[in-house]
Scaffold this active site. Structure first.
Site, mmCIF file in Angstrom:
data_model
loop_
_atom_site.group_PDB
_atom_site.id
_atom_site.type_symbol
_atom_site.label_atom_id
_atom_site.label_comp_id
_atom_site.label_asym_id
_atom_site.label_seq_id
_atom_site.Cartn_x
_atom_site.Cartn_y
_atom_site.Cartn_z
ATOM 1 N N LYS A 1 1.337 4.227 -2.924
ATOM 2 C CA LYS A 1 1.000 5.632 -2.661
ATOM 3 C C LYS A 1 2.234 6.530 -2.837
ATOM 4 O O LYS A 1 2.126 7.662 -3.319
ATOM 5 C CB LYS A 1 0.422 5.789 -1.254
ATOM 6 C CG LYS A 1 -0.893 5.052 -1.028
ATOM 7 C CD LYS A 1 -1.997 5.544 -1.958
ATOM 8 C CE LYS A 1 -3.356 4.964 -1.585
ATOM 9 N NZ LYS A 1 -4.437 5.376 -2.490
ATOM 10 N N TYR B 1 0.838 -1.205 0.000
ATOM 11 C CA TYR B 1 0.000 0.000 0.000
ATOM 12 C C TYR B 1 0.874 1.257 0.000
ATOM 13 O O TYR B 1 0.672 2.172 -0.809
ATOM 14 C CB TYR B 1 -0.901 -0.045 1.239
ATOM 15 C CG TYR B 1 -1.915 1.057 1.340
ATOM 16 C CD1 TYR B 1 -3.118 0.988 0.628
ATOM 17 C CD2 TYR B 1 -1.698 2.165 2.157
ATOM 18 C CE1 TYR B 1 -4.062 1.995 0.735
ATOM 19 C CE2 TYR B 1 -2.643 3.169 2.268
ATOM 20 C CZ TYR B 1 -3.821 3.084 1.555
ATOM 21 O OH TYR B 1 -4.759 4.087 1.662
HETATM 22 N N1 LIG Z 1 -9.908 5.470 4.738
HETATM 23 C C1 LIG Z 1 -8.690 5.864 5.047
HETATM 24 O O1 LIG Z 1 -8.281 5.888 6.225
HETATM 25 C C2 LIG Z 1 -7.769 6.344 3.958
HETATM 26 C C3 LIG Z 1 -6.608 7.032 4.339
HETATM 27 C C4 LIG Z 1 -5.739 7.471 3.360
HETATM 28 C C5 LIG Z 1 -6.022 7.252 2.019
HETATM 29 N N2 LIG Z 1 -7.157 6.581 1.677
HETATM 30 C C6 LIG Z 1 -7.389 6.377 0.259
HETATM 31 O O2 LIG Z 1 -8.618 6.954 -0.116
HETATM 32 C C7 LIG Z 1 -9.149 6.283 -1.253
HETATM 33 C C8 LIG Z 1 -10.587 5.911 -0.975
HETATM 34 O O3 LIG Z 1 -10.616 4.983 0.095
HETATM 35 P P1 LIG Z 1 -11.832 4.836 1.116
HETATM 36 O O4 LIG Z 1 -11.245 4.849 2.469
HETATM 37 O O5 LIG Z 1 -12.920 5.746 0.758
HETATM 38 O O6 LIG Z 1 -12.185 3.305 0.833
HETATM 39 P P2 LIG Z 1 -13.528 2.594 0.363
HETATM 40 O O7 LIG Z 1 -13.180 1.147 0.410
HETATM 41 O O8 LIG Z 1 -14.672 3.085 1.160
HETATM 42 O O9 LIG Z 1 -13.682 3.076 -1.156
HETATM 43 C C9 LIG Z 1 -12.827 2.630 -2.176
HETATM 44 C C10 LIG Z 1 -13.618 2.540 -3.465
HETATM 45 O O10 LIG Z 1 -12.733 2.174 -4.522
HETATM 46 C C11 LIG Z 1 -13.420 1.238 -5.339
HETATM 47 N N3 LIG Z 1 -12.465 0.413 -6.074
HETATM 48 C C12 LIG Z 1 -11.660 -0.544 -5.583
HETATM 49 N N4 LIG Z 1 -10.952 -1.105 -6.584
HETATM 50 C C13 LIG Z 1 -11.336 -0.503 -7.732
HETATM 51 C C14 LIG Z 1 -10.975 -0.640 -9.097
HETATM 52 N N5 LIG Z 1 -10.072 -1.562 -9.493
HETATM 53 N N6 LIG Z 1 -11.552 0.163 -10.009
HETATM 54 C C15 LIG Z 1 -12.484 1.079 -9.632
HETATM 55 N N7 LIG Z 1 -12.880 1.247 -8.352
HETATM 56 C C16 LIG Z 1 -12.313 0.473 -7.417
HETATM 57 C C17 LIG Z 1 -14.255 0.421 -4.368
HETATM 58 O O11 LIG Z 1 -15.304 -0.263 -5.024
HETATM 59 C C18 LIG Z 1 -14.746 1.498 -3.405
HETATM 60 O O12 LIG Z 1 -15.969 2.050 -3.821
HETATM 61 C C19 LIG Z 1 -8.230 5.073 -1.489
HETATM 62 O O13 LIG Z 1 -7.330 5.371 -2.531
HETATM 63 C C20 LIG Z 1 -7.501 4.930 -0.172
HETATM 64 O O14 LIG Z 1 -6.246 4.315 -0.322
HETATM 65 C C21 LIG Z 1 -8.038 6.128 2.614
#
Ligand SMILES: NC(=O)c1ccc[n+]([C@@H]2O[C@H](COP(=O)([O-])OP(=O)(O)OC[C@H]3O[C@@H](n4cnc5c(N)ncnc54)[C@H](O)[C@@H]3O)[C@@H](O)[C@H]2O)c1
Length: 265
Positions: A163, A159
């Site tokens: 990133k 991961y």
């Molecule tokens: N939640 C956290 O703490 C956090 C922190 C830092 C960064 N992020 C980043 O934020 C972004 C969103 O994450 P989130 O926390 O909302 O997670 P989430 O799991 O709620 O949402 C992720 C979405 O991405 C979609 N997805 C997954 N693989 C895919 C693909 N191959 N093609 C198209 N869509 C796809 C999923 O269906 C889902 O709707 C991610 O990139 C994650 O790494 C999240």
């Protein structure tokens, strides 16, 4: 007058990862600011639900299915948007997956899958968007990184590497497309309550265990001087700012909505 810098009326935005969490929140904020939003996700019913939420609130949104790991899928999505709307102003590459395994336990397949969705997914989105935005002479690309770019933790190699690579993509592309009026930035959120993190306290049937939620979020909240974890809108506002003309002089930058968690304090 100053409010017009945040006004996205007449703009067209594509958001990947739109079915859930930060992606869904970003779609809602961009639509609220006036953009027509294409809610794209591999989870098509989820993307449709996001578009329906926006429609019910009086905004303009359509759903689309995309697999960010596939260049053909992302290229087709962006080509369709450019054909249907005649322009592309905002590309928010938010789709992502979590994976944890120690380095010695990580398989080549694990690493390939996380790089494919989390890094190449953003690369595919950046490349397709830049091909439309550069001739157009304007546009804003926002890539969703993570606090994992600033810290290391056991199990987060795949991961964090994806990133970190996304940051190099962001800065490199910013240097290439800036002369054509296109900006490229990244958002690196801290720990945020979404489907990704909610798996720690949510059962298969969707029911939440409040005790497990409290036990999971409390140590993360303590990392922040604000003593809380993030909500999707905390991050969505950062996306909307970078998407808007309020960030007209901001490119190649990383915005960190993380409650101050990664600063030395
Ligand atoms: N939640 C956290 O703490 C956090 C922190 C830092 C960064 N992020 C980043 O934020 C972004 C969103 O994450 P989130 O926390 O909302 O997670 P989430 O799991 O709620 O949402 C992720 C979405 O991405 C979609 N997805 C997954 N693989 C895919 C693909 N191959 N093609 C198209 N869509 C796809 C999923 O269906 C889902 O709707 C991610 O990139 C994650 O790494 C999240």
């Amino acid at each position: 007058m100053l409010r017009t810098a945040l006004d996205l009326s007449g703009r067209v935005a594509v958001v990947t990862g739109a079915a859930s969490g930060i992606g869904r929140g970003s779609c809602e904020v961009l639509a609220e600011l006036g953009a027509a939003v294409v809610c794209a996700d591999i989870d098509h019913p989820g993307a449709e639900a996001t578009a329906a939420l926006i429609g019910a609130a009086g905004g303009r949104a359509v759903a689309a299915e995309v697999d960010t790991a596939s260049a053909a899928s992302v290229d087709a999505l962006v080509a369709r948007v450019a054909a249907d709307f005649g322009r592309l102003d905002v590309m928010a590459n938010i789709a992502g997956i979590m994976h944890t395994s120690t380095v010695v336990d990580t398989t080549d397949e694990d690493l390939d899958r996380v790089l494919a969705v989390n890094f190449k997914g953003a690369f595919h989105g950046c490349r397709a968007a830049a091909r439309v935005m550069v001739p157009q002479g304007s546009g804003s690309i926002v890539n969703m990184a993570s606090s994992a770019i600033d810290t290391a933790a056991p199990g987060l190699l795949c991961y964090g590497a994806a990133k970190a690579a996304m940051i190099q993509l962001t800065k490199t592309l910013a240097t290439e497309v800036g002369p054509h009026g296109v900006r490229v930035n990244a958002v690196a959120p801290g720990w945020t309550v979404t489907g990704m993190t909610g798996r720690h306290w949510t059962a298969e049937d969707g029911t939440e265990d409040p005790e497990r939620k409290a036990a999971t979020t409390a140590p993360m909240a303590r990392l922040s001087p604000l003593r809380r974890v993030g909500e999707p809108l905390d991050v969505a506002y950062a996306v909307a700012y970078l998407a808007s003309d309020a960030a007209a002089f901001t490119t190649g930058q990383i915005l960190r909505p993380n409650g101050g968690a990664t600063m030395p304090w």
